[in-house]
Structure formats: structure tokens, C-alpha cells
Write a protein that holds these residues in place. Structure first.
Motif, mmCIF file in Angstrom:
data_model
loop_
_atom_site.group_PDB
_atom_site.id
_atom_site.type_symbol
_atom_site.label_atom_id
_atom_site.label_comp_id
_atom_site.label_asym_id
_atom_site.label_seq_id
_atom_site.Cartn_x
_atom_site.Cartn_y
_atom_site.Cartn_z
ATOM 1 N N THR A 363 0.842 -1.191 0.000
ATOM 2 C CA THR A 363 0.000 0.000 0.000
ATOM 3 C C THR A 363 0.879 1.243 0.000
ATOM 4 O O THR A 363 2.000 1.236 0.483
ATOM 5 N N SER A 365 2.485 4.659 0.988
ATOM 6 C CA SER A 365 2.821 5.164 2.315
ATOM 7 C C SER A 365 1.840 6.262 2.706
ATOM 8 O O SER A 365 1.345 7.009 1.875
ATOM 9 N N ILE A 366 1.536 6.301 3.997
ATOM 10 C CA ILE A 366 0.607 7.296 4.520
ATOM 11 C C ILE A 366 1.402 8.500 5.024
ATOM 12 O O ILE A 366 2.351 8.350 5.789
ATOM 13 N N ASN A 367 1.017 9.679 4.577
ATOM 14 C CA ASN A 367 1.690 10.903 4.996
ATOM 15 C C ASN A 367 0.799 11.644 5.986
ATOM 16 O O ASN A 367 -0.086 12.412 5.593
ATOM 17 N N PRO A 368 1.015 11.418 7.281
ATOM 18 C CA PRO A 368 0.128 12.036 8.273
ATOM 19 C C PRO A 368 0.392 13.529 8.431
ATOM 20 O O PRO A 368 1.492 14.018 8.159
ATOM 21 N N ILE A 416 -4.797 12.589 7.669
ATOM 22 C CA ILE A 416 -4.108 12.927 6.422
ATOM 23 C C ILE A 416 -4.559 14.276 5.871
ATOM 24 O O ILE A 416 -3.939 14.806 4.953
ATOM 25 N N GLN A 422 -6.881 8.097 7.276
ATOM 26 C CA GLN A 422 -6.699 6.824 6.590
ATOM 27 C C GLN A 422 -6.535 5.741 7.646
ATOM 28 O O GLN A 422 -5.848 5.923 8.649
ATOM 29 N N GLY A 424 -5.158 2.580 9.341
ATOM 30 C CA GLY A 424 -3.873 1.895 9.349
ATOM 31 C C GLY A 424 -4.018 0.441 9.762
ATOM 32 O O GLY A 424 -5.068 -0.004 10.240
ATOM 33 N N LYS A 429 -6.802 0.293 1.161
ATOM 34 C CA LYS A 429 -6.914 1.716 1.461
ATOM 35 C C LYS A 429 -8.357 2.049 1.818
ATOM 36 O O LYS A 429 -9.266 1.926 0.993
ATOM 37 N N VAL A 431 -10.469 5.261 3.612
ATOM 38 C CA VAL A 431 -10.385 6.653 4.061
ATOM 39 C C VAL A 431 -11.681 7.027 4.773
ATOM 40 O O VAL A 431 -12.780 6.697 4.304
#
Length: 547
Positions: A363, A365-368, A416, A422, A424, A429, A431
Motif C-alpha cells: 500500500t 505510504s501514509i503521509n500524516p 491525512i 486513513q 492503518g 486503502k 479513508v
């Protein structure tokens, strides 16, 4: 020249070896069916016009020690639907009907729901009609009560509302196929089972296949059906749902194999009919529906497949046909505790290449974004999904916002964007978007489908509030009543056929009937309760008036 001879010798030697390996592989899947004094079934596999595997296992009748054999007859349950669909297809090819006809043309007693229900809707399970087994259950019918097509038709003609607008959703239901059988009878002026035998079973040389809705008849070669109540202890299972069209075809493994081979190698006179069975249409929204005319049309590891399964009483059945590979798999059994889908899948893998596209499981990457505890805590609370009738809890703990499910499993919510998170710890994915200035939460999947929740106040009702839910409630559509009452500070329901059952309050005006159904109360402008809607399985919002 010598090299060519060696090549062909290797080819000749390897082919039988591969065939034997496949047979051994299939045989190994059914080792549990070889136990003494156990029911079992029959398994047949055809590949490229050759029967590769054909074996019978276990007992057709345990008390009399009668074994299953290749001519044993089994109930095939919902696999029956494809034969009913074929009857409709033949009538269309004969110009007797069109699948786009309004069903009221042939069933004038049916209620007009504002939008027409077509024969096509019935075939694809997109009519919105409530499911007949659930209607009988809610009306008070119990296991062991004999149910006929006439009973089903009587209830279906009394329905004044649908689960959804025709064509807007897919929901599997027996009701549509019971009505298709009625349409066939009304057009042909013949009883369904005689017409099906004359027009389908006999022409296709399915001489052991028949429709039977009379359980009082003594029939030879039919297996008894069983369920396992404890290890190696089986009891017979009888099913008194006598309806036809959706079920109650009886057949042998060899007859079903003959049928399934027509998806790969139909004769000239049957080619158009079997192709038509595989018709797929989209829903009103454009979303794909993979249920054709009486069969599922999908793929397995990238290979085009036509398939259906069935279950009635203790009988279980499955049919896979791979038209592009000329592979057919049929398994019929007379006991409930087996895994036919898993077995049929494993057999398929012995023959088929994996043509499915490799999908990366990585998946993005999640950018918090940075946020503070107070900003996160404002989202805490209980949220209710009013379509599928379940709740989710959002809470703050250890500097993290959590999404909690009813099974106590939880996932962290990673911010996000403003009002957007999102999920985790999962392999897809998801949202979550909290709408500004409302109490709504939208859960957005990777395919952009949206599930909406609304925040609600989670508090226990007072005794006075519980009293408002009591009373007698009557359904005109089912001609039945339920009594809701208080006993020892708890809510209970009562039906003359079921007795008492406990009722739990999930949220204001939404109650659970012991986990079997959901009731939603409706109030007038003054706040007084005037009735309730009941939802269970494949019934949505069936109305009961408060008396």
C-alpha cells in the motif's frame, strides 16, 4: 530422427503419468469421504471431452448400509435455478416472451411497485423482491412446515414494497425464480415439472433428472441427506420447502456433467440457449453484476468460469464449467459438513494456469499531518450505518484515534487532512471523512464506494422509554402479529408460533430481536409510535402497524 522418436516416447510416457498425478490429487481431496458409516457423495471431472475422474464415496443410506454410486440421485438445491432460466430462454427463442417484458403481463396479481419489474430483473436477482424463505420465517412458519409454490405466490402478491428499486442492486432471492416457474406455467398451460422434462431434461438426455415437490412419494435411488451433530454421529435432515423454480431439482452427477459440458461444447441447436444463459447486465448505476441467467459468470485465477452451488436439507452441490478450457467439475453430496467450494477450487488448479494479474499488496505510504489531542477527541462517539444496521465506535487512546468494530478488533486512524483519516494496519486503502457541521462519517473504499455512518447518543433507555416500545404490531403483507412487552425490566417479543424472545435497544427507536432481525420504530409528528419496520437478511423494512 532418433531425437524425434525419443521426444514422442517421453510425451507418451509423461501424459499418462500426469493424468495419474491429477487423479491422485483429486482422490486425496476426498479421503475423509471414505470413512466407515459416513455419508459422502459423487465427484466427476471432464476435460477436453474425456471423463478424467469419476468416483462415488460413502453411504447413500446409513441405517441400511446402501453406498452412494454413480447413479445415486441427490437434491441439488439452488443449482436448479439454471434450469428454470433455460426454460425462460427457450420461450424467448420461441417468441413466447421477452426477458424485458414487465412481469405483470404474465402475473397480473402482482402489486405494481411504481417501477416495472421485468423478467430480466428476476433472472439477475435485481428485482428488489423480498426473499420467500425469510418472509415465511417472519410470518411464523417453522422448520418442518410444508411450503408450496402456492403459499409463496400468496405472500408475494401481498407485498406492497420492495427492498430496493428494480435494477439498482443485486440481492440473491428464491422469490424471483418461483415467479419464473409461474410465468412458464402460465404461458405453456402445463405444469412446470412436466414441461421441463419434455423441453429440457429429455432432449439433453438427462434421463435421471426430475423435479419433485411431493415428499410423500417413495422414490428409488435417492440418497438420504445428513448432518453431523458430533464426530461420526449423523442424523437425517428433511426439508419441507416444496417450492420449485428456485430449487427441488433432483439429479445425478453424470446428468449434471452432461449439462455442464454444454457451456463448452453445445450442440448446434442448443448453442444460442447456453450462450444466452451467460448474459450479464450492469446495475442502474453501471456497476457490474456477475449473476447471469441462473448462473454466476466470473473467473477463477484468470480463467472464465460458469458456476453455481446448491444446498437443501443435508444435500450440497457444486458445478464449475470453464468454457475456454473445456473443463467441467461436478460434486454432489448428501451431508452438510463439507467444503465443496474449496474442493472444486483445488481441482480447478490441477488443470488451469494462473492467468490472474499480479496485484501488488504494497500500500502507498501514509503521509500524516500534525494534529493535537483535542482536535482528535471531537470525533469520538458511536456511529450508526442505517443501511446495513450496525454501529462503529471511534475513540481516543494513547495519543491515537481508533476505529473499533463489533468483534473488538480495532484500527488506528491516521490524520491525512482536515476531517480526513486513513485507516492503518490493514491491507487496503480505507479513508474516513467526517463531514463538517454534521454528525456524518463517510467510509470510502479503494473502489470509491461510500458507506455512511451517523453519530448517535449512546445511552441506556429509561423504563419509561422502554414502555413506549411495547404494544401489538400487525403486518398486512404477512398477515401476522407480534407482541412487544416488558418483563422484569427487559423488553421481549412474542409470536404465537415462536414464543418469547428477548429484545435489545441498539439506539433510540432501533431494536434488535435477539440478533435475528432489526426493528425500527416510526413516530408521528407528536412523537407517538405508529408502527415499526423489520429488517432481516433479505427482507428490508417490512411494515407492522401498531394496534
Amino acid at each position: 530422427m532418433k531425437q524425434i522418436v525419443v521426444f514422442f516416447l517421453v510425451l507418451l510416457l509423461s501424459s499418462p503419468a500426469k493424468s495419474q498425478n491429477i487423479k491422485n490429487g483429486i482422490e486425496g481431496l476426498f479421503s475423509d469421504w471414505k470413512k466407515n458409516n459416513n455419508p459422502g457423495g459423487v465427484v466427476m471431472v471432464s476435460h477436453q471431452n474425456q471423463i478424467i475422474f469419476s468416483e462415488a464415496y460413502g453411504l447413500a443410506n446409513i441405517p441400511y448400509n446402501i453406498p452412494n454410486d454413480k447413479e445415486t440421485v441427490f437434491g441439488i438445491g439452488s443449482m436448479s435455478k439454471q434450469f428454470t432460466a433455460m426454460g425462460i430462454v427457450l420461450l424467448q427463442l420461441d417468441g413466447k416472451l421477452s426477458v424485458d417484458d414487465d412481469i405483470q403481463k404474465y402475473l397480473p396479481e402482482m402489486h405494481h411497485f411504481g417501477k416495472p419489474i421485468t423478467i430480466r430483473h428476476l433472472l439477475h436477482h435485481t428485482s428488489g423482491l423480498r426473499s420467500s424463505p425469510e418472509l415465511f420465517g417472519l410470518a411464523g412458519w417453522r422448520d418442518g412446515d410444508a411450503i408450496t409454490n402456492e403459499d409463496a405466490y400468496r405472500y408475494l402478491t401481498k407485498q406492497t414494497h420492495l427492498n430496493f428499486d428494480p435494477g439498482s442492486e443485486y440481492m440473491y432471492t428464491n422469490s424471483g425464480y418461483i415467479l419464473l416457474a409461474k410465468i412458464i406455467e402460465n404461458i405453456t398451460k402445463q405444469d412446470f415439472k412436466s414441461w421441463m422434462k419434455e423441453k429440457i431434461f429429455q432432449p439433453l438426455h438427462m434421463n435421471a433428472t426430475f423435479i419433485e415437490e411431493d415428499y410423500s412419494k417413495i422414490m428409488t435411488k435417492i440418497a438420504s441427506s445428513y448432518t453431523e451433530i458430533e464426530p461420526a454421529v449423523f442424523i437425517t435432515v428433511e426439508d419441507f420447502d416444496l417450492t420449485y423454480g428456485a430449487s427441488n431439482v433432483y439429479s445425478t452427477c453424470s446428468d449434471i456433467l452432461k449439462w455442464s459440458e454444454n457451456f463448452s461444447r453445445p450442440s448446434k441447436e442448443w448453442q444460442q440457449a447456453f450462450t444466452t444463459l451467460q448474459t450479464l447486465d450492469v446495475l442502474n448505476s453501471g456497476k457490474k453484476n456477475n449473476y447471469g441467467f441462473g448462473v454466476f459468470v466470473d473467473d477463477f485465477i484468470g480463467n472464465h468460469r460458469v458456476q453455481h452451488s446448491g444446498a437443501i436439507a443435508g444435500f450440497r452441490s457444486i458445478m464449475y464449467a470453464y468454457p475456454n478450457d473445456d473443463l467441467e467439475i461436478v460434486i454432489l453430496s448428501n451431508f452438510t459438513t463439507n467444503q465443496l467450494f474449496k474442493m472444486a477450487d483445488q481441482i480447478s488448479q490441477l488443470f488451469l494456469q494462473n492467468k490472474s494479474e499480479t496485484v501488488s499488496t504494497n500500500t502507498a505510504s501514509i503521509n500524516p499531518i500534525k494534529t493535537d489531542a483535542n482536535s482528535l477527541k471531537k470525533y469520538e462517539g458511536m456511529y450508526w450505518n442505517d443501511i446495513d444496521n450496525y454501529s462503529r465506535k471511534i475513540y481516543f487512546e494513547n495519543d491515537t484515534l481508533w476505529y473499533s468494530r463489533s468483534n473488538n478488533k480495532k484500527s488506528p486512524l491516521i490524520p491525512i487532512a482536515v476531517n480526513e483519516f486513513q485507516m492503518g494496519g490493514i491491507n487496503e486503502k480505507l479513508v474516513l471523512k467526517f463531514e463538517k457541521n454534521t454528525n456524518k462519517l463517510n467510509l470510502i473504499s479503494a473502489d470509491n464506494s461510500v458507506t455512511t455512518f451517523e453519530k448517535f447518543e449512546d445511552k441506556a433507555p429509561t423504563m419509561e422509554e422502554l414502555k413506549t416500545y411495547t404494544g401489538n404490531f400487525y403486518s398486512k403483507e404477512l398477515e401476522t402479529s407480534y407482541k412487544i412487552f416488558l418483563k422484569n425490566g427487559k423488553l421481549y417479543g412474542y409470536h404465537s408460533r415462536f414464543g418469547e424472545f428477548e429484545i435489545q435497544v441498539l439506539k433510540k427507536d432501533v431494536l434488535s430481536w435477539s440478533g435475528q432481525a432489526i426493528s425500527k420504530y416510526k413516530r408521528n409528528k407528536k412523537g407517538a409510535i405508529i408502527g415499526l419496520n423489520v429488517t432481516m437478511n433479505r427482507i428490508r423494512n417490512l411494515w407492522f402497524d401498531k394496534k
